[in-house]
Write a protein that holds these residues in place. Structure first.
Motif, mmCIF file in Angstrom:
data_model
loop_
_atom_site.group_PDB
_atom_site.id
_atom_site.type_symbol
_atom_site.label_atom_id
_atom_site.label_comp_id
_atom_site.label_asym_id
_atom_site.label_seq_id
_atom_site.Cartn_x
_atom_site.Cartn_y
_atom_site.Cartn_z
ATOM 1 N N ALA A 15 0.843 -1.207 0.000
ATOM 2 C CA ALA A 15 0.000 0.000 0.000
ATOM 3 C C ALA A 15 0.874 1.253 0.000
ATOM 4 C CB ALA A 15 -0.924 0.003 1.208
ATOM 5 N N TYR A 41 -5.710 -3.506 3.071
ATOM 6 C CA TYR A 41 -5.209 -2.611 2.018
ATOM 7 C C TYR A 41 -6.139 -1.404 1.853
ATOM 8 C CZ TYR A 41 -4.025 -1.007 -2.696
ATOM 9 O OH TYR A 41 -3.683 -0.234 -3.775
ATOM 10 N N ASP A 42 -7.433 -1.692 1.810
ATOM 11 C CA ASP A 42 -8.410 -0.599 1.640
ATOM 12 C C ASP A 42 -8.370 0.361 2.830
ATOM 13 O OD1 ASP A 42 -9.180 -1.550 -0.785
ATOM 14 O OD2 ASP A 42 -10.959 -2.598 -0.051
ATOM 15 N N LEU A 44 -5.701 1.030 4.693
ATOM 16 C CA LEU A 44 -4.438 1.788 4.757
ATOM 17 C C LEU A 44 -4.250 2.750 3.587
ATOM 18 C CD1 LEU A 44 -1.934 -0.945 6.009
ATOM 19 C CD2 LEU A 44 -3.215 0.731 7.347
ATOM 20 N N ARG A 45 -4.922 2.465 2.497
ATOM 21 C CA ARG A 45 -4.688 3.260 1.297
ATOM 22 C C ARG A 45 -4.976 4.759 1.485
ATOM 23 N NH1 ARG A 45 -7.654 1.274 -3.930
ATOM 24 N NH2 ARG A 45 -9.328 2.220 -2.762
ATOM 25 N N PRO A 46 -6.084 5.136 2.164
ATOM 26 C CA PRO A 46 -6.298 6.574 2.370
ATOM 27 C C PRO A 46 -5.167 7.236 3.154
ATOM 28 C CG PRO A 46 -8.309 5.370 2.815
ATOM 29 C CD PRO A 46 -7.227 4.352 2.653
ATOM 30 N N ALA A 47 -4.570 6.474 4.079
ATOM 31 C CA ALA A 47 -3.453 7.043 4.847
ATOM 32 C C ALA A 47 -2.269 7.315 3.929
ATOM 33 C CB ALA A 47 -3.052 6.100 5.975
ATOM 34 N N VAL A 48 -2.044 6.400 2.980
ATOM 35 C CA VAL A 48 -0.931 6.586 2.033
ATOM 36 C C VAL A 48 -1.227 7.762 1.100
ATOM 37 C CG1 VAL A 48 0.409 5.515 0.180
ATOM 38 C CG2 VAL A 48 -0.274 4.161 2.167
ATOM 39 N N ASP A 49 -2.477 7.838 0.648
ATOM 40 C CA ASP A 49 -2.854 8.971 -0.216
ATOM 41 C C ASP A 49 -2.645 10.296 0.533
ATOM 42 O OD1 ASP A 49 -3.528 7.417 -2.365
ATOM 43 O OD2 ASP A 49 -5.632 7.248 -1.804
ATOM 44 N N ALA A 50 -2.994 10.271 1.816
ATOM 45 C CA ALA A 50 -2.852 11.495 2.613
ATOM 46 C C ALA A 50 -1.386 11.883 2.778
ATOM 47 C CB ALA A 50 -3.514 11.310 3.974
ATOM 48 N N LEU A 51 -0.511 10.851 2.840
ATOM 49 C CA LEU A 51 0.935 11.122 2.949
ATOM 50 C C LEU A 51 1.400 12.066 1.848
ATOM 51 C CD1 LEU A 51 2.753 7.732 3.494
ATOM 52 C CD2 LEU A 51 2.940 9.759 4.920
ATOM 53 N N PHE B 102 -10.617 12.864 1.061
ATOM 54 C CA PHE B 102 -9.257 13.363 0.840
ATOM 55 C C PHE B 102 -9.251 14.877 0.689
ATOM 56 C CE2 PHE B 102 -5.398 14.104 -1.594
ATOM 57 C CZ PHE B 102 -4.519 13.180 -1.081
ATOM 58 N N LEU B 164 -6.616 10.028 10.922
ATOM 59 C CA LEU B 164 -7.400 10.641 9.846
ATOM 60 C C LEU B 164 -8.867 10.254 9.936
ATOM 61 C CD1 LEU B 164 -4.965 10.022 6.855
ATOM 62 C CD2 LEU B 164 -5.127 12.031 8.300
#
Lengths: 257, 170
Positions: A15, A41-42, A44-51, B102, B164
């Protein structure tokens, strides 16, 4: 930690986008068949996008470097060129008459569009100019409003010294001198009110600012002098632009002692 | 985006103004030099102009962030003397991203959420995402066992996600 926990750890790395290609394919395949890993995966993905968002350059450069305006110009130049002039692939064959008519119409349309575009751009520039003028006026008004607020606060201050005059008062607070009038008649056409100040020890009045009351007869003005150096204040009606010496009998003269 | 698909240059200009800081910021963090970051920013936006259909649906900011990271990774690859198999895989940008919240996040919020993570979790996450390193390279660089690195990445991402929550709903 069991084998599946290790898989879940690998899914987190996937992810994040840090699995090497050689392992990423296996992770993708596993995600298709394992509901638990897919859910992880689903999640954690928003956290990665936010990174990614954390890298955003701040508009004023406080939180990172700001991209050069030249870059904007470079990108948009290409876009504008393509936006205005759609490319038409040249035909190898001699164009038939209908095609030439269509081409001529297209050229006319392009010319018309360009002209319309130029007019719109001119309108846009004019609108931008008007907007800039309005913004400048707004800034100016805000400054004046802030200055008025300060003046009102000073005039209303209980520690201020007040010197009543006909139709208002002269107020002295700290280093400032204010003329606060209520019910002041409008001066004759072509005339204004002018303030006069007498410096301590001076033999005559010095010209100060000119002013007008508003429609309700209220005038609040701050004299551009240091109050401690002033012995008296007067106001007279003078021709527009003011006078070097009073030309009419003062409306009032008040000693500030 | 609909207007950009119709070759509306003014709409594209607005899009550029809204997202160029994000694109440039990501490229600069990954590549570490201004000219390369500018080149990637230009390439991402011109690609968007020439192929607007490449964005199908979902959250545009999340999508363009992934496209940018992938493009920057291409540059890292082209510079790299590493074996291709050692270079991190690109994220699927066409993966149907949910339209999560987001857009409600701002950079400052995420930066502070990231700063609240313990150093030993934040560092491998940043090295992986912005440093373009694989988990094995992170392990080598930090001298921490590979399994530990993977667990710390997962724990850190879960904590970040928890912070978040309420803002982002997947």
């Amino acid at each position: 930690m069991n084998n599946h926990d290790e898989f879940l750890d690998s899914i987190a790395v996937y992810a994040l986008g840090s699995l090497p290609k050689s392992e990423a394919a296996a992770a993708r395949a596993h995600l298709r068949t394992c509901a638990q890993c897919r859910a992880e995966y689903d999640a954690l993905r928003p956290a990665v996008d936010a990174l990614a968002l954390s890298a955003e350059a701040c508009i004023d450069g406080r939180s990172g470097p700001v991209p050069s305006p030249l870059l904007r110009a470079r990108v948009l130049r290409t876009v504008r060129q393509e936006s205005r002039t759609p490319t038409i692939a040249p035909s190898r064959l001699r164009p038939s008459w209908p095609a030439m008519v269509v081409a001529a119409a297209a050229i006319l349309l392009a010319v018309w569009t360009t002209a319309a575009n130029l007019m719109l751009r001119s309108d846009l520039t004019q609108t931008h100019d008007q907007l800039a003028q309005l913004q400048a006026q707004n800034t100016n008004l805000n400054r004046r409003l802030a200055a008025q607020k300060i003046m009102i606060a000073e005039v209303m201050d209980t520690n201020a010294k007040r010197f009543p005059v006909n139709g208002g008062e002269v107020v002295k607070r700290n280093d400032h001198v204010y003329i606060a009038m209520d019910g002041m008649p409008m001066p004759p056409k072509g005339h204004v009110y002018q303030a006069w100040t007498e410096h301590t020890g001076a033999q005559k009045m010095s010209p100060s600012i000119t002013f007008m009351p508003d429609r309700s007869g209220v005038a609040l003005v701050s004299l551009p002098v240091n109050a401690s150096a002033i012995a008296a204040v007067a106001v007279s009606v003078e021709p527009e632009g003011g006078s070097k010496a009073p030309t009419t009998k003062p409306e009032f003269v008040v000693k500030l002692t | 985006m609909e207007r950009v698909r119709q070759r509306d240059g003014a709409a594209f200009e607005l899009l550029y103004d809204d997202y160029h800081r994000l694109v440039y910021g990501i490229a600069l963090r990954i590549l570490g030099d201004v000219p390369a970051a500018e080149d990637v920013t230009q390439a991402v936006f011109l690609k968007l102009w020439s192929s607007p259909q490449s964005f199908a649906k979902g959250n545009f900011a999340a999508w363009i962030a992934r496209v940018t990271r992938n493009r920057a990774l291409d540059v890292v690859r082209s510079r790299s003397v590493r074996l291709q198999s050692d270079v991190p895989d690109t994220m699927p940008a066409d993966d149907a991203l949910e339209d999560h919240a987001f857009a409600m996040l701002d950079a400052e919020f995420v930066r502070s959420a990231l700063a609240r993570l313990p150093e030993d979790q934040r560092k491998p996450i940043e090295l992986g995402f912005f440093g373009a390193l694989t988990h094995e390279e992170i392990a080598r660089r930090t001298g921490i066992p590979l399994g530990t690195i993977k667990t710390r990445i997962r724990t850190g991402l879960r904590k970040l996600r928890a912070q978040l929550d309420g803002v982002v709903t997947a």
